[in-house]
Each structure stands twice: as C-alpha cells, then as structure tokens.
Design an enzyme around this catalytic site. Structure first.
Site, PDB file in Angstrom:
ATOM      1  N   CYS A  43       0.834  -1.206   0.000  1.00 18.29           N
ATOM      2  CA  CYS A  43       0.000   0.000   0.000  1.00 18.29           C
ATOM      3  C   CYS A  43       0.865   1.251   0.000  1.00 18.29           C
ATOM      4  O   CYS A  43       0.357   2.363   0.107  1.00 18.29           O
ATOM      5  CB  CYS A  43      -0.951  -0.001   1.201  1.00 18.29           C
ATOM      6  SG  CYS A  43      -0.112  -0.053   2.799  1.00 18.29           S
TER       7      CYS A  43
ATOM      8  N   GLU B  21      -1.793   1.307  -4.642  1.00 19.93           N
ATOM      9  CA  GLU B  21      -1.591  -0.054  -4.142  1.00 19.93           C
ATOM     10  C   GLU B  21      -0.994  -0.845  -5.302  1.00 19.93           C
ATOM     11  O   GLU B  21      -1.425  -0.689  -6.448  1.00 19.93           O
ATOM     12  CB  GLU B  21      -2.928  -0.671  -3.717  1.00 19.93           C
ATOM     13  CG  GLU B  21      -2.798  -1.998  -3.019  1.00 19.93           C
ATOM     14  CD  GLU B  21      -3.223  -1.947  -1.555  1.00 19.93           C
ATOM     15  OE1 GLU B  21      -3.187  -3.001  -0.912  1.00 19.93           O
ATOM     16  OE2 GLU B  21      -3.572  -0.863  -1.062  1.00 19.93           O
TER      17      GLU B  21
END
EC number: 2.1.1.-
Length: 366
Positions: free
Chosen positions: A324, A358
């Site tokens: 992330c 992400e």
C-alpha cells in the site's frame, strides 16, 4: 475533489498519471509493464468514519480538511457504498431528535459489504447505560423496518455494547468461487471491495503454477491466504491481532478449507522461530520443518518490511508482495532485487482521486 463531488471526468487522467509514476519508481528494478486494475469511479469505499457536529438543533457528519483542519459538512459521500449513503441519512434522522442517543455522540463509523450488510458504531464521550441500549435497539429495529440489514454498536471509554454482533459476512466472487469473509468492526478490512476481488484474482493468477506450500505474513482475516489455498498443498499464515485471527478461523470453516493453519504471532517473532532463535509455546504441535514453503506472501503495513524480515523472505524461491506504499516497496526491493527478479507488476487503484497507490509484485529467485 470535495467529499460530495468526485471528479469522475478526471478518472482516466489520474489513473494514467499513477501508471507513469509507478513505472518510473520501478524502472531501477527492471520491472515489466504494470497490469492495471481500475476502480469503480464512485461508491467504491465499503467503510467510512465521520465526526458529528452539533449545531443547535441540527446535527450532521463532518470531516476535517487535511491541510487547513477546517470542518467540512458531509451530507452525502459518493466515494462510499450506496448503503453507507442510505445509512448516513437514516442514522441522523434516528438520532437527531433523540436526546439519549444524541447526547455526547461525537463520531459514527460505517462498515458495509457487497452483500448489503452493515455494522454502524456510535462513539460517545459519556457512559452508556440500559436506557441507551433500549433507545439504540429501537433505532436498530426502525432501520431494519426500512429494509436496512444493520447491526449497531455503542462505544465509550472502556465500553463496547453490541446489540447483536460486531461483525458482518462479506461474499466475494473470486476465480469462479464464492468466498465468505467475516469482517469484524474496528479491525482491518480492504476498503475497496471491487479492487479486493481483482487483487485476489491477480494473486491467484500469478501463483497458478506454484508448487509446495505457501507462507503468509500479516494475514488479517485470511483475505489472501484463503483465496490462495487452492493453489498450494498447505498454507501457513501469521497474524498478531486476536479479532483478526478469530475471524480467519471462522472463515476457514465457512469456506470448507482444510489446508490453512493460522498462527497468532508477529512477523518478527515468526522470523525468530524459523531461524531457531526462540521457541514459542504458541507453536507447540506445529512442525514448522514439515512445511515446504516455496512461496512467501507479504502484505505489510505502510512501513514495509523490516530488515530481518527482508532477509527471511529472500530464502524463498517466490515472493508475492502486495504494497500500500510503493516508496517502502522500492526500499525493500533494493535488498530483494539482489537475489530475485521482478517478473510481474500490478497497479490496483484502491484509492481513486488520491495520490495513494496499491501495487503487487511477484519476485522469482535469480
């Protein structure tokens, strides 16, 4: 972008900018062209948290501007699921003129699923008593009479009151199968369900030729490990948070999976156990040496992998890494690329209209 307006006409341009940015960041590691997975342009967030603002008789949701910290009134939130938007209106209508439920209420948290279930948590700066429970039950019943499948929770200092339950069960189509995932209030879940499906299917695709067993660190409620179990002989997964471990155990049973073992311990502790540095009572009855893990899966927090875990994952022929935070991924790749090549790269637009990215990489040993 404002909370009540999404610049959907700019979606393609912002996604293209992320693709270029990711390619630039990954260029030093000779990464392939990224596979790009688009988000729905609205109603993609399955959870949202709002502060409550009391303005005379009026009551409304607010968020704070990240730069100025000024209040922004939010009457609708198109980034969130349609169910959250329904609940935002219904909750305020139910609370606004109810002194017991309204007094000292400062925040409402919403968690929803694609299967149209919801948990709503009301946070207070006061003690919650039986009178609060009675009024909250009446509100819950009124919401259900409107066709809303909702569970209410009251929270205050050292207090948590569940009227029914503190979880909901999500159902996701993944690679031709329906997966059931119990999601517990106040525990981590993937915020963008449509993107989660695409991440799971990508992870299935990149491991379809895998052999041996899978080791997963930071498994949460078993989101990835349960979906990937079909590609491996056995799966060994670690997680530190008790509610997530309990949810993972439920999900194993609900999905009739018999080749996944969850261990409650931190990734750093597991590294010590694997290296024989320490023995742990929690590992009694589990023969770590019997596992033939040829693939390791990591989905670390934003801080990435620590140096000891970096060294540990380098021992595996295949590393599947969901990140992330591409900045810390690249920092980790400076070490991992000494022993492994990046053979697959994906961009998942988990957070549209923000700079956040992400991404996923598959690394194979040189």
């Amino acid at each position: 972008m404002t909370p009540e307006h999404l610049p959907t006409e700019q979606y393609e341009a912002q996604l293209a900018e992320k693709v270029v940015r990711l390619q630039t960041m990954m260029a030093p590691f000779a990464a392939p062209v990224p596979e790009v997975f688009r988000s729905p342009v609205s109603h993609y967030r399955m959870r949202a948290e709002f502060r409550l603002w009391h303005d005379g008789d009026d009551l409304y949701h607010i968020i704070f501007d990240q730069q100025t910290r000024s209040r922004i009134r939010v009457d609708s939130f198109p980034a969130a699921s349609a169910l959250i938007n329904q609940l935002m209106t219904a909750m305020l209508e139910g609370v606004r003129n109810n002194p017991v439920l309204r007094h000292k209420l400062f925040q409402i948290d919403y968690l929803t699923t694609l299967s149209n279930q919801a948990v709503v948590s009301l946070l207070y700066h006061k003690k919650l008593d039986d009178t609060w429970r009675e009024q909250a039950e009446a509100l819950r019943d009124a919401l259900r009479a409107q066709g809303l499948n909702v569970h209410l929770i009251g929270r205050a200092t050292k207090t948590k009151i569940e009227l029914d339950q503190d979880y909901i069960d999500e159902r996701l189509p993944v690679g031709g199968r329906e997966m059931i995932y119990r999601q517990v209030e106040n525990s981590f879940t993937q915020p963008n369900a449509a993107m989660n499906i695409q991440m799971l299917e990508w992870a299935l695709d990149v491991t379809k030729e895998a052999t041996g067993d899978l080791l997963e660190l930071y498994c949460g409620n078993g989101n990835f490990s349960l979906a990937l179990a079909r590609n491996f002989d056995r799966v060994l997964a670690t997680e530190i948070a008790k509610p997530s471990v309990a949810a993972a155990q439920y999900n194993i049973a609900a999905n009739h999976i018999d080749n996944v073992q969850i261990i409650r311990m931190a990734a750093e502790e597991f590294t010590q156990a694997m290296n024989g540095v320490r023995e742990f009572n929690r590992l009694q009855g589990i023969d770590l040496q019997s596992y033939q893990c040829e693939t390791i899966f990591v989905d670390p927090p934003r801080s990435g992998l620590d140096s000891e875990t970096e060294k540990m994952v380098q021992a595996y022929p295949r590393i599947l890494y969901i990140s992330c935070n591409p900045e810390t991924l690249c920092r980790n790749l400076e070490t991992l690329s000494q022993t492994h090549n990046v053979t697959r790269l994906a961009l998942f637009d988990q957070f549209p209209y923000t700079h956040h990215m992400e991404c996923g990489v598959l690394l194979t040993r040189k």
